[in-house]
Design a protein around this motif. Structure first.
Motif, short mmCIF file in Angstrom:
data_model
loop_
_atom_site.label_atom_id
_atom_site.label_comp_id
_atom_site.label_asym_id
_atom_site.label_seq_id
_atom_site.Cartn_x
_atom_site.Cartn_y
_atom_site.Cartn_z
N GLU A 117 3.86 -8.50 10.11
CA GLU A 117 3.25 -8.82 8.82
C GLU A 117 1.73 -8.93 8.97
N ASP A 118 1.28 -9.62 10.02
CA ASP A 118 -0.16 -9.83 10.24
C ASP A 118 -0.86 -8.51 10.55
N LEU A 119 -0.23 -7.67 11.37
CA LEU A 119 -0.83 -6.37 11.70
C LEU A 119 -1.00 -5.52 10.45
N ALA A 120 0.01 -5.50 9.61
CA ALA A 120 -0.05 -4.69 8.39
C ALA A 120 -1.17 -5.17 7.48
N GLU A 121 -1.30 -6.48 7.31
CA GLU A 121 -2.34 -7.00 6.43
C GLU A 121 -3.73 -6.74 7.00
N ASP A 122 -3.89 -6.79 8.31
CA ASP A 122 -5.18 -6.48 8.93
C ASP A 122 -5.59 -5.04 8.66
N LEU A 123 -4.64 -4.11 8.79
CA LEU A 123 -4.95 -2.69 8.57
C LEU A 123 -5.25 -2.40 7.10
N LEU A 124 -4.52 -3.04 6.21
CA LEU A 124 -4.78 -2.87 4.79
C LEU A 124 -6.15 -3.41 4.42
N ARG A 125 -6.51 -4.52 5.01
CA ARG A 125 -7.83 -5.12 4.75
C ARG A 125 -8.94 -4.19 5.25
N ALA A 126 -8.72 -3.59 6.42
CA ALA A 126 -9.72 -2.68 6.98
C ALA A 126 -9.89 -1.44 6.12
N ALA A 127 -8.82 -1.05 5.40
CA ALA A 127 -8.89 0.11 4.52
C ALA A 127 -9.30 -0.26 3.10
N ASN A 128 -9.68 -1.54 2.90
CA ASN A 128 -10.14 -2.05 1.60
C ASN A 128 -9.07 -1.96 0.52
N HIS A 129 -7.81 -2.10 0.92
CA HIS A 129 -6.74 -2.13 -0.08
C HIS A 129 -6.45 -3.58 -0.44
N THR A 130 -6.63 -3.91 -1.71
CA THR A 130 -6.43 -5.30 -2.12
C THR A 130 -5.42 -5.46 -3.25
N THR A 131 -5.40 -4.51 -4.20
CA THR A 131 -4.48 -4.64 -5.34
C THR A 131 -3.84 -3.30 -5.65
N GLY A 132 -2.79 -3.36 -6.46
CA GLY A 132 -2.12 -2.15 -6.92
C GLY A 132 -1.24 -1.53 -5.86
N ALA A 133 -0.53 -0.47 -6.27
CA ALA A 133 0.35 0.24 -5.33
C ALA A 133 -0.49 0.96 -4.28
N LEU A 134 0.02 1.03 -3.08
CA LEU A 134 -0.67 1.71 -1.98
C LEU A 134 -0.67 3.21 -2.25
N THR A 135 -1.86 3.81 -2.31
CA THR A 135 -1.96 5.23 -2.64
C THR A 135 -1.87 6.10 -1.39
N HIS A 136 -1.60 7.39 -1.62
CA HIS A 136 -1.59 8.34 -0.51
C HIS A 136 -2.97 8.41 0.14
N ARG A 137 -4.02 8.30 -0.66
CA ARG A 137 -5.38 8.35 -0.12
C ARG A 137 -5.65 7.17 0.81
N THR A 138 -5.19 5.98 0.43
CA THR A 138 -5.39 4.81 1.29
C THR A 138 -4.61 4.95 2.59
N VAL A 139 -3.40 5.50 2.50
CA VAL A 139 -2.61 5.74 3.72
C VAL A 139 -3.36 6.70 4.63
N ALA A 140 -3.98 7.74 4.04
CA ALA A 140 -4.75 8.70 4.84
C ALA A 140 -5.95 8.02 5.50
N ILE A 141 -6.59 7.11 4.79
CA ILE A 141 -7.73 6.36 5.36
C ILE A 141 -7.25 5.50 6.53
N MET A 142 -6.11 4.85 6.37
CA MET A 142 -5.57 4.03 7.45
C MET A 142 -5.29 4.89 8.68
N ALA A 143 -4.76 6.09 8.45
CA ALA A 143 -4.49 7.00 9.55
C ALA A 143 -5.78 7.40 10.26
N GLU A 144 -6.83 7.71 9.47
CA GLU A 144 -8.12 8.10 10.05
C GLU A 144 -8.70 6.98 10.90
#
Length: 484
Positions: free
Chosen positions: A164-191
């Motif tokens: 849970e903590d790892l996932a939230e850290d990566l989402l925070r690093a990708a600037n994802h805060t609200t709404g459904a997780l988009t394909h673009r944000t997933v691509a940013i996380m991968a990058e």
């Protein structure tokens, strides 16, 4: 940035030692000559090169300067040449518990060992590992491993806080805060992890995705598939192996454990803990918990929402729960409970493939004419009364139901608690629903001879490869096609 294959600390130290030796020899220096220049004993340098001791960073900086190489070249996790790669593979193979159990001596890949002898030893170890996988990767082993892992997850209420903590850290690093997780944000996380997502239409048939660790690519099915909702999860699961530091699975149990962890990571990214708990807590306060609302709020499938609810319900909402996926023939394909609902199981505790009582909501939901809305039911069982909410669906070959439930006392928090649908189940008592009534028994017992539909997996071992069920040849040919 090129991501490296996850390795153990011992492996990393050994690779560093091989690289140190490679650059020392390229510089034309003996251990004694290098030792004099960096003020270290030759014996200590030998320990570094053999991977038995890890040098301090300051020492590595001094060695890199003396050898006229960048520090990053010494710290790389890639073997410097084929000989070194084979020596490392031999060392890792001889640390394998299977080899250790044989009581055979350890052979070090010293420079005096001829290349062909080293190749032969590594080949023998690969074959030992292949045969070990072949011996254990059977349906029976899969059932045993599944049961063991399910019981472990029950003990921890299906909740893994570290992931849970790892996932939230990566989402925070990708600037994802609200709404459904988009394909673009997933691509940013991968990058950010050093990967590029590539969508192809020729994935090997035995795979859902393929990761090229050498070139930092994750290959996925075409983005044009209807909806494309599952692609986010597939990408996150592929990334999870690197995030969680997975090694190649040494057993089928390890393979299933890794599968569970990457699925959990993907779910924790798609439905982040913080916002999910806030959403569910508000709904519980209003006595209006509903899987369909949870699903819609985060843009995931009904099954994903129901499963994710099981991760958070007990740890954060103090709710014991159960979850079932049941085929329209009544067979249970996936299940979890920590509320003592009496799931069907065999003598070993395995639930997969067992037949769910005909009177449970997971099966009575199929009897409805209108299946587009949620179905609610109370079921009286020998272990108490349980409430459930059920949604049915279909695949290309069969129907299925997704059932989520709680004990009677906790139904008060959920929408649909007012339902008048109620059933009584006495299973596992055969008189409940598995034994025909006396009239049917008398009429047909001696006159019926049905031809059973046999599933191939009942008799066949799982396909073999480095990863169970994956055709290595097909995967390597695929990677070669796309790397050229």
């Amino acid at each position: 940035m090129t991501p490296a294959s996850p390795q153990s600390p011992h492996s990393n130290t050994l690779v560093m030692g091989k690289r140190l030796r490679f650059f020392r020899i390229n510089a034309g220096l003996t251990l004694e000559q290098l030792g004099e220049r960096v003020d270290l004993a030759a014996s200590q340098l030998s320990l570094f090169e053999n991977g038995r001791r890890e040098p301090k960073l300051s020492t590595l900086q001094k060695i890199a300067h003396t050898l006229s190489v960048d520090l990053g070249q010494l710290l790389s996790t890639d073997p410097p040449d084929r000989r070194s790669a084979l020596e490392i593979e031999l060392d890792q193979a001889q640390h394998n518990p299977v080899y250790a159990s044989m009581g055979l001596p350890v052979i070090r890949g010293a420079k005096s060992l001829p290349d062909d002898a080293l190749e032969s030893l590594v080949g023998l170890h690969r074959e030992i590992e292949r045969r070990e996988r072949a011996a254990i990767a059977t349906p029976e082993e899969a059932r045993r491993a599944n049961t063991e892992i399910r019981q472990q997850m029950r003990e921890r209420d299906n909740y893994i806080p570290d992931i849970e903590d790892l996932a939230e850290d990566l989402l925070r690093a990708a600037n994802h805060t609200t709404g459904a997780l988009t394909h673009r944000t997933v691509a940013i996380m991968a990058e950010q992890l050093g990967f590029t997502l590539i969508y192809v239409d020729d994935l090997p048939h035995s795979t859902r995705s393929v990761t090229d660790l050498k070139n930092g690519r994750i290959y996925l099915p075409p983005a044009s598939i209807p909806g494309g909702h599952g692609l986010r999860s597939l990408a996150l699961q592929a990334m999870a192996h690197a995030v969680l530091g997975h090694d190649k699975p040494a057993s089928y149990t390890a393979f299933l454990q890794q599968r569970l962890e990457i699925n959990y990571f993907a779910a924790a990214c798609l439905i982040p803990q913080g916002r999910a708990v806030e959403f569910l807590s508000e709904a519980k306060k209003d006595r209006n918990l509903a899987i369909e609302d949870f699903r819609d709020a985060f843009g995931v499938t009904h099954e994903s929402a129901a499963q994710r609810f099981t991760n958070l319900a007990t740890a954060h909402l103090d709710l014991p729960v159960h979850f079932l996926r049941v085929n329209d023939d009544g067979s249970l394909t996936r299940g979890y409970e920590n509320d003592n609902v009496p799931l069907p199981s065999d003598a070993s505790g395995t639930i997969e493939g067992q037949i769910v009582c005909r009177r449970w909501g997971a099966r009575t939901a199929f009897e409805r004419t209108n299946r587009t809305s949620e179905f609610y039911q109370y079921t009286d069982t020998p272990a108490g009364t349980f409430w459930c909410t059920v949604q049915t669906g279909t695949t290309a070959t069969e129907g299925f139901s997704i059932s989520f439930g709680v004990p009677f006392d906790h139904a008060k928090w959920f929408r649909g608690r007012e339902t008048t649908n109620r059933s009584v189940s006495l299973c596992p008592d055969a008189s409940c629903c598995r034994r025909p009534d006396a009239t049917l028994q008398e009429r047909w017992a001696e006159h019926a001879w049905p031809s059973a539909r046999m599933h191939a997996h009942v008799l066949s071992p799982l396909p073999q490869g480095s990863f169970p069920g994956v055709d290595d040849t097909e995967v390597f040919q695929f990677l070669s096609r796309h790397a050229d």
